[in-house]
Structure formats: C-alpha cells, structure tokens
Design an enzyme around this catalytic site. Sequence first.
Site, short mmCIF file in Angstrom:
data_model
loop_
_atom_site.label_atom_id
_atom_site.label_comp_id
_atom_site.label_asym_id
_atom_site.label_seq_id
_atom_site.Cartn_x
_atom_site.Cartn_y
_atom_site.Cartn_z
N GLY A 240 0.83 -1.20 0.00
CA GLY A 240 0.00 0.00 0.00
C GLY A 240 0.86 1.25 0.00
O GLY A 240 1.99 1.24 0.50
N GLY B 279 0.35 -5.09 0.74
CA GLY B 279 -0.83 -4.95 -0.09
C GLY B 279 -0.74 -5.69 -1.40
O GLY B 279 -1.76 -6.13 -1.95
N GLU C 127 4.91 -6.06 7.88
CA GLU C 127 4.10 -5.14 8.69
C GLU C 127 4.58 -4.97 10.12
O GLU C 127 4.47 -3.88 10.70
CB GLU C 127 2.63 -5.60 8.69
CG GLU C 127 1.89 -5.36 7.40
CD GLU C 127 2.19 -6.41 6.35
OE1 GLU C 127 1.68 -6.29 5.24
OE2 GLU C 127 2.93 -7.38 6.65
N ASP D 293 -1.63 -7.76 7.79
CA ASP D 293 -3.03 -7.59 7.41
C ASP D 293 -3.28 -8.20 6.03
O ASP D 293 -2.65 -9.17 5.66
CB ASP D 293 -3.44 -6.12 7.50
CG ASP D 293 -2.75 -5.24 6.46
OD1 ASP D 293 -1.68 -5.61 5.96
OD2 ASP D 293 -3.31 -4.16 6.16
#
Length: 404
Positions: free
Chosen positions: A96, A144, A167, A175
């Site tokens: 992301g 992501g 992460e 996630d």
Amino acid sequence: MGSPTWRLVSGFNSLNRINVILQHLRMSKHTDAAEVLLERKGCAGVITLNRPKFLNALNLSMIRHIYPQLKNWEQDPETFLIIIKGTGGKAFCAGGDIRVISEAGKANQKIAQDFFREEYTLNNAIGSCRKPYVALIHGITMGGGVGLSVHGQFRVATEKSLFAMPETAIGLFPDVGGGYFLPRLRGKLGYFLALTGFRLKGRDVYAAGIATHFVDSEKLGMLEEDLLALKSPSKENIADVLDAYHAKSKIDQDKSFILEEHMDNINSWFSANTVEQIIENLQQDGSSFALEQLKGGHDFYEGVRADLFFLVAEYKNNNSNSNSNNTTYLSKSKSRTHPYFSALANISFCNERRKEKREDFPSQSCFSASICEGAHGFSLLNCHILSLNGFLLQESKADERSKK
C-alpha cells in the site's frame, strides 16, 4: 465530390472505425492518471498495476477502479479468467502507498480508514471470486501486493519475485488476510514469516507455498499470450497451461528451499503459546540464525508497556472526536522497540476499538481473539498475532461452508 457509392463506402468505413473505438473504450477502462489499466483481452480481463516509479504501490483510487471491474468480470459470461500483473519489471506491487496514507493522517483526512476498509473488501472479493484468478507476481510482492495475489486461485512466481510481510517492522500485524493464509503454510513457517518479516526470493516463494507455480521470467509474456488465446477455458484448462510452463522452467530447478535446514527449529521455536516464549526459545537456542531473528529489540515487557501506554492513551484522549484519524496512532508507533512489541501493542489498540464498537475504524481487520483460529479466549500477551486477522475472508469462507 465523389460518387454516391464512394460516399456510402466512406461513410461505412468511418462508422466502422467509430464502432471499433467505442468497443475498445467499453472493454478498457483507464484511470485518469493511468495508474491501473483494466482491459478485456481474448478470453480474459486483465488488470495492470501501472505505477512503476512507485513500484506499483497500491492507492485508494486504484482500489476503487479495480473492485467494480472485478465484480463486473465475475458476472460477464464472456470473461473466463482474470489476470493481474504489474509494469516496470521491478515489482508486482510493493504494498500500500503508506506515504499517501501517512500524509492524509497528518491532515486528519478520512482517506486512511477508507483505504484499509476498501482494500480488505477487495481482498475478500479476490478470495471469493468465481472466475479463475491468475496473479503474475514478478518482482517485489509485499504487504498490499500480497493481498492482491495470494487469495486468488493461481499465483505465478519468477526468479525475480521477492515476497515479504513486513508489517511488524512498522508496528502493525500482517493484514490483507495474512492471518488467514500464513497459518496455512506448512508447519510454523507462516508464523515465522509474519513475526520476522523474512524475505523469500525466486523459487523459494513457490517452495514456501505462497506461489502455486514458478515460471522463468523470460517466458512470462508467452505464458500470458497462451492464457489469453484459450477458447472458453475451464479452471482445469488454465491449470494445464500453468503446469506446462512450470514443468519447463529451469532456473534454480535443483535449488533447495532456503529455510529447509531450519524448518525443524522454526517449527519448534514458533510452536510456543506466547510471543515471550518464542523469544525465549530463540535466545536459548543461541545459534546465529536464531539470534538474527531477535535483532532490534528492547526488553519485551518494556516494549509492550511503552507502545500500549502511547496507543491507548492517545486513543482515550481523542475518543471524543468521532472524526479523528485513528490510523495516525498506528503510524506514530513506528517504534524503536522490537517489531513483536509494536505489533502486540497495536493488537491491543484494535481490540480497544472493537470493544467500544467504534464505526470509524476498519474493525474487520481486528478480529476478536476469542473467535479466531489458534486463540482460546483473549489475553494480549498470550495470543498469536496471526490469530487476530482472519477478517472478511475468513468470515466469507465460513459463510460459504455453512451454505453447503
């Protein structure tokens, strides 16, 4: 002035050209900045992440273009598979676009919550998609980018693939469905990858079970052409093409898995019921590989206390402002403590928000430990990070099973 026949032919040709252009526009949807290309080619819908200067980092605009088109293709009887890839040769998707999210947080904008909520919704759509989904994970595939690929039926790695779930290094838990797919890898490999952010390269991405196939990068273009040329293919037809290319791939064919010699130890170290015990196991082992996984840490309890104090205090101080951007607390916790500590602190933060049923935080990413795999009741220090993030994908899988 030409003859009536010439004018008729000329008009027909012009009309035909206009029709071709309109058909192309209907089949291809490009964002204004061309950050993602959505095209119908042959039998497939093709998603191309097109931010090579930013390693194809995923932003909210891209998500909002991909999701509706994915759902449209899923319903389209003329679309038989979906292919997703990245441009530039260096990355499929590096994750992301946290720079944009961070800036939005500083400006107290709602984009951060929207990004995570809609990203997870897209991950769920990929995982439940009824059309075969082929991700060409050539180059960097992290965070992501993993969410855009790993939930699909087919993931094709190359010798240039670089996988990681980093992460915990920024104080977050894995996630984008990490809590769903990582524990399903062999042994305790998923727990190891999640808690350490260890990077897998090339054929190791396949050996670990992240990719379903491995193809030499020089053959990737040919593979895509052969997939697009299929006529009304079934899932089995697509698998046959992928299997054939996989079988013909020679690069690192005889290479053993990079973690193979450590797997017995990894399974032992990461079988502990608490993160403290995992750390103690690594310390007691004392090998260079074990100690390498522990680099970067303060004392365990001090790290947890420091992050907990900051996160919970910040949350409570700002609780009266329903429009506050809570993701800023996560970004502020880019801690100097060990990654384990930051992740645990953020788990507590997620559960604080869950218990108070706040609607302005993407709670689907913060499952109650009592209903997740691997956790028995809730205790902050006695539950695995991975058990807290099954999110929507796990719910949808359970719903599907209950309907059968």
